[in-house]
Write a protein that holds these residues in place. Structure first.
Motif, PDB file in Angstrom:
ATOM      1  N   ILE A  64       4.735  12.244   1.399  1.00 26.95           N
ATOM      2  CA  ILE A  64       4.340  13.454   2.116  1.00 26.95           C
ATOM      3  C   ILE A  64       3.994  14.544   1.124  1.00 26.95           C
ATOM      4  O   ILE A  64       4.836  14.997   0.344  1.00 26.95           O
ATOM      5  CB  ILE A  64       5.474  13.942   3.041  1.00 26.95           C
ATOM      6  N   GLY A  65       2.728  14.958   1.131  1.00 22.73           N
ATOM      7  CA  GLY A  65       2.291  16.092   0.331  1.00 22.73           C
ATOM      8  C   GLY A  65       2.193  17.316   1.215  1.00 22.73           C
ATOM      9  O   GLY A  65       2.133  17.209   2.436  1.00 22.73           O
ATOM     10  N   ASP A  66       2.173  18.479   0.609  1.00 19.28           N
ATOM     11  CA  ASP A  66       2.072  19.702   1.408  1.00 19.28           C
ATOM     12  C   ASP A  66       0.762  20.392   1.066  1.00 19.28           C
ATOM     13  O   ASP A  66      -0.302  19.929   1.438  1.00 19.28           O
ATOM     14  CB  ASP A  66       3.277  20.605   1.145  1.00 19.28           C
ATOM     15  N   HIS A  67       0.794  21.456   0.335  1.00 17.05           N
ATOM     16  CA  HIS A  67      -0.426  22.178  -0.040  1.00 17.05           C
ATOM     17  C   HIS A  67      -1.240  21.347  -1.016  1.00 17.05           C
ATOM     18  O   HIS A  67      -0.701  20.836  -2.006  1.00 17.05           O
ATOM     19  CB  HIS A  67      -0.051  23.520  -0.665  1.00 17.05           C
ATOM     20  N   PHE A  68      -2.551  21.196  -0.748  1.00 20.76           N
ATOM     21  CA  PHE A  68      -3.399  20.404  -1.634  1.00 20.76           C
ATOM     22  C   PHE A  68      -3.828  21.208  -2.846  1.00 20.76           C
ATOM     23  O   PHE A  68      -4.395  22.288  -2.732  1.00 20.76           O
ATOM     24  CB  PHE A  68      -4.649  19.917  -0.892  1.00 20.76           C
ATOM     25  N   ASP A  69      -3.551  20.666  -4.000  1.00 18.17           N
ATOM     26  CA  ASP A  69      -4.018  21.196  -5.279  1.00 18.17           C
ATOM     27  C   ASP A  69      -4.590  20.009  -6.049  1.00 18.17           C
ATOM     28  O   ASP A  69      -3.918  18.977  -6.200  1.00 18.17           O
ATOM     29  CB  ASP A  69      -2.866  21.845  -6.056  1.00 18.17           C
ATOM     30  N   ASP A 128       0.825  -1.210   0.000  1.00 25.31           N
ATOM     31  CA  ASP A 128       0.000   0.000   0.000  1.00 25.31           C
ATOM     32  C   ASP A 128       0.858   1.258   0.000  1.00 25.31           C
ATOM     33  O   ASP A 128       1.904   1.329   0.660  1.00 25.31           O
ATOM     34  CB  ASP A 128      -0.944   0.003   1.204  1.00 25.31           C
ATOM     35  N   VAL A 129       0.386   2.234  -0.767  1.00 20.83           N
ATOM     36  CA  VAL A 129       1.054   3.531  -0.895  1.00 20.83           C
ATOM     37  C   VAL A 129      -0.009   4.607  -0.716  1.00 20.83           C
ATOM     38  O   VAL A 129      -1.099   4.513  -1.293  1.00 20.83           O
ATOM     39  CB  VAL A 129       1.723   3.697  -2.272  1.00 20.83           C
ATOM     40  N   THR A 130       0.295   5.617   0.085  1.00 25.03           N
ATOM     41  CA  THR A 130      -0.623   6.741   0.228  1.00 25.03           C
ATOM     42  C   THR A 130       0.107   8.046   0.019  1.00 25.03           C
ATOM     43  O   THR A 130       1.306   8.146   0.286  1.00 25.03           O
ATOM     44  CB  THR A 130      -1.290   6.744   1.615  1.00 25.03           C
ATOM     45  N   VAL A 131      -0.616   9.040  -0.476  1.00 20.34           N
ATOM     46  CA  VAL A 131      -0.111  10.412  -0.518  1.00 20.34           C
ATOM     47  C   VAL A 131      -0.849  11.167   0.579  1.00 20.34           C
ATOM     48  O   VAL A 131      -2.082  11.228   0.572  1.00 20.34           O
ATOM     49  CB  VAL A 131      -0.350  11.082  -1.887  1.00 20.34           C
ATOM     50  N   ASN A 132      -0.117  11.729   1.525  1.00 17.87           N
ATOM     51  CA  ASN A 132      -0.729  12.367   2.679  1.00 17.87           C
ATOM     52  C   ASN A 132      -0.761  13.884   2.526  1.00 17.87           C
ATOM     53  O   ASN A 132       0.274  14.547   2.595  1.00 17.87           O
ATOM     54  CB  ASN A 132       0.027  11.999   3.954  1.00 17.87           C
ATOM     55  N   TYR A 133      -1.963  14.427   2.317  1.00 21.40           N
ATOM     56  CA  TYR A 133      -2.150  15.882   2.268  1.00 21.40           C
ATOM     57  C   TYR A 133      -2.767  16.414   3.562  1.00 21.40           C
ATOM     58  O   TYR A 133      -2.897  17.623   3.731  1.00 21.40           O
ATOM     59  CB  TYR A 133      -3.065  16.264   1.097  1.00 21.40           C
ATOM     60  N   MET A 134      -3.152  15.516   4.461  1.00 25.35           N
ATOM     61  CA  MET A 134      -3.729  15.949   5.725  1.00 25.35           C
ATOM     62  C   MET A 134      -2.651  16.626   6.562  1.00 25.35           C
ATOM     63  O   MET A 134      -1.491  16.193   6.553  1.00 25.35           O
ATOM     64  CB  MET A 134      -4.294  14.752   6.483  1.00 25.35           C
ATOM     65  N   PRO A 135      -2.987  17.684   7.301  1.00 29.70           N
ATOM     66  CA  PRO A 135      -1.966  18.350   8.117  1.00 29.70           C
ATOM     67  C   PRO A 135      -1.416  17.389   9.169  1.00 29.70           C
ATOM     68  O   PRO A 135      -2.174  16.749   9.897  1.00 29.70           O
ATOM     69  CB  PRO A 135      -2.719  19.518   8.756  1.00 29.70           C
ATOM     70  N   MET A 136      -0.099  17.301   9.259  1.00 22.16           N
ATOM     71  CA  MET A 136       0.522  16.311  10.123  1.00 22.16           C
ATOM     72  C   MET A 136       0.558  16.732  11.589  1.00 22.16           C
ATOM     73  O   MET A 136       0.998  15.963  12.443  1.00 22.16           O
ATOM     74  CB  MET A 136       1.915  15.959   9.606  1.00 22.16           C
ATOM     75  N   PHE A 137       0.091  17.962  11.890  1.00 21.42           N
ATOM     76  CA  PHE A 137      -0.100  18.325  13.291  1.00 21.42           C
ATOM     77  C   PHE A 137      -1.439  17.803  13.808  1.00 21.42           C
ATOM     78  O   PHE A 137      -1.794  17.970  14.967  1.00 21.42           O
ATOM     79  CB  PHE A 137      -0.024  19.844  13.496  1.00 21.42           C
ATOM     80  N   HIS A 138      -2.188  17.150  12.935  1.00 20.62           N
ATOM     81  CA  HIS A 138      -3.516  16.637  13.243  1.00 20.62           C
ATOM     82  C   HIS A 138      -3.469  15.110  13.245  1.00 20.62           C
ATOM     83  O   HIS A 138      -2.671  14.499  12.530  1.00 20.62           O
ATOM     84  CB  HIS A 138      -4.510  17.138  12.188  1.00 20.62           C
ATOM     85  N   THR A 139      -4.328  14.484  14.033  1.00 22.93           N
ATOM     86  CA  THR A 139      -4.324  13.026  14.110  1.00 22.93           C
ATOM     87  C   THR A 139      -4.605  12.370  12.759  1.00 22.93           C
ATOM     88  O   THR A 139      -4.115  11.277  12.476  1.00 22.93           O
ATOM     89  CB  THR A 139      -5.335  12.529  15.169  1.00 22.93           C
TER      90      THR A 139
END
Length: 494
Positions: A220-225, A190-201
């Protein structure tokens, strides 16, 4: 430290050369062996800077590998990792720092100016995102770290008051991962791209930690586009992704979504807020698997499972409780709700939080004999599938009738002229409260009378909004939830 708690070291032994983390911005890749080495080096550096077991170490950074460096480093030495919501004001961040009193704060170069604006009594800073903080040093082993010791503290959004520090133990994070892996069928492929803020659960614990435990890959993604997200999903052969409804709203409207077939994707997950039904429709039209889940910082955040096939039949359902947690719905009189009755959602399991930092009263109000009172209302159908109805505090009582805003919001969002809708209760002398709807229109708008006629086709008369308020956009929290506290403030000014 007990060997089973440092599962990253064990994963590095089992999958040393497997890609663990990829930075979507820089395209850097770290294997599990490299990730564990970074964490060990960071832990040694923290020890050299005086960090001891139980000390808090804060972080002020955008989505970046330093979140994993510090989380795993704190785990190795018994410290407590406190990621900070950098979207808050300087005053709000300072309030959190005064509450958790960290001995150190890691600062990414992107937020040096924000750190400088904090009062003089702020904790000493060290730079993350540079090579010097992860230089090789001798790590002194810490004895006596147990599974019930705190590992991380994540602050709530504070939409109903001051943010609360949710203390998560080694055990709660570990069991959320185990529960998610087994219930969702995650694998090392499994592979995921994480755009959720990492200061959040949702950014740390929902998908990232379970996938890393299993030996998969987290991008690790940053700003969601939306356009860039489609490209990244396909480039990295992503199999599973978690986004919030606001992101999905942007995604399904993009040309890139409409033209892509997403050949590697097994499932799209939605979380953090109830998902509009038209998003289900957009994915079904393309033949893509889509479902939503439910969680909160205090529990998991993963709590339910539903298969993609069942999600299409039971639209809006979060499914059934996962393998290793228990759920009950409690009515106002203390009895358990029967099928199709609404009750407050209570959760129990080893993934539960330990306590609120410096807030015994809130802890006692939320925890009852191991059960977490979520403050969310839900119902269960005859087949055992659960549906989130809304927040207990958002329920509207008008003329003695209980009204759940989500039902009205879903129906309004189905109208072709409406982009988004949010429903709240406003004080009214005769009825106690009246229903008010905030509407964001698309290219054209319709009149209040037309909206009322539309509502009459589906809703009982007492549920039809008495006020329709047109706005350009709905205020949202840092994780994409509609901020109803701000909506009520806006309504008072109108």
């Amino acid at each position: 430290m007990r060997w089973e708690l440092d599962w990253l070291e064990n994963r590095a032994r089992l999958s040393p050369n497997k890609a663990a983390i990829i930075d979507d911005k820089t395209k850097e890749t770290w294997t599990y062996e490299e990730l564990n080495a970074r964490a060990s080096n960071t832990a040694a550096n923290l020890q050299n800077m005086g960090v001891k077991k139980g000390d808090r170490v804060a972080l002020l950074a955008p989505n970046h590998i330093c979140y994993f460096d510090l989380l795993f480093a704190c785990g190795k030495i018994g410290a407590i990792f406190v990621p900070l919501n950098w979207r808050l004001s300087v005053h709000e961040i300072n309030e959190i720092l005064q509450d958790c009193t960290p001995i150190l704060i890691g600062v990414h170069e992107q937020f040096i100016q924000l750190y400088d604006q904090l009062p003089e009594e702020k904790p000493h800073a060290f730079m993350v995102g540079r090579s010097n903080y992860s230089e090789i040093n001798f790590l002194q082993k810490v004895e006596g770290i147990s599974e019930t010791d705190p590992l991380a503290m994540i602050y709530t959004g504070g939409t109903t008051g001051k943010p609360k520090g949710v203390v998560l133990s080694h055990r709660s994070i570990l069991w959320n991962g185990i529960n998610s892996i087994l219930s969702w069928g995650l694998t090392d492929q499994d592979v995921t791209v994480n755009y959720m803020p990492m200061f959040h659960t949702g950014g740390l614990n929902a998908l990232s930690i379970p996938i890393l435990m299993m030996g998969g890959t987290v991008v690790i993604g940053d700003h969601f586009d939306a356009a860039e997200a489609v490209e990244s999903i396909n480039r990295y052969h992503c199999t599973i992704i978690l986004l919030v409804p606001t992101m999905y709203h942007m995604l399904i409207q993009s040309e890139e979504f409409k033209s892509s077939h997403f050949p590697s994707m097994k499932i799209f997950l939605s979380g953090a807020a109830p998902c509009p039904l038209q998003i289900y429709e957009a994915f079904q039209t393309k033949g893509l698997a889509f479902k939503e889940g439910y969680g909160l910082t205090e529990a998991g955040p993963n709590n339910f499972y539903i298969s993609p096939q069942e999600a299409q039949i039971k639209r809006g359902s979060v499914g059934k409780p996962m393998m290793f947690n228990s759920i009950i719905l409690e009515k106002t009189d203390g009895r358990e709700a029967a099928a199709n009755e609404v009750g407050e959602l209570l959760i129990r399991g080893k993934h539960a939080f330990s306590f609120y930092w410096n807030n015994e009263q809130a802890t006692n109000e939320t925890m009852t004999e191991g059960w977490i009172r979520t403050g969310d209302l839900a119902k269960r159908d005859e087949q055992g599938y659960y549906y989130i109805v809304g927040r207990k505090k958002d329920m509207i009582i008008t003329g003695g009738e209980n009204i759940y805003p989500l039902e009205i919001e879903h129906w309004l969002a189905e109208h072709p002229a409406i982009e988004e809708a949010a429903v709240i209760g406003l004080p009214e002398e005769k009825w106690g409260e009246v229903v008010a709807a905030f509407i964001v229109f698309k290219e054209w708008s319709i009149t209040d009378d037309e909206l009322k006629t539309y509502c009459e086709a589906k809703l009982g008369r007492y549920k039809i909004p008495k006020k329709f308020i047109q706005v350009n956009e709905l205020p949202k929290t840092h994780v994409g939830k509609i901020d109803k506290k701000k909506l009520k403030e806006m309504a008072i000014k109108i």
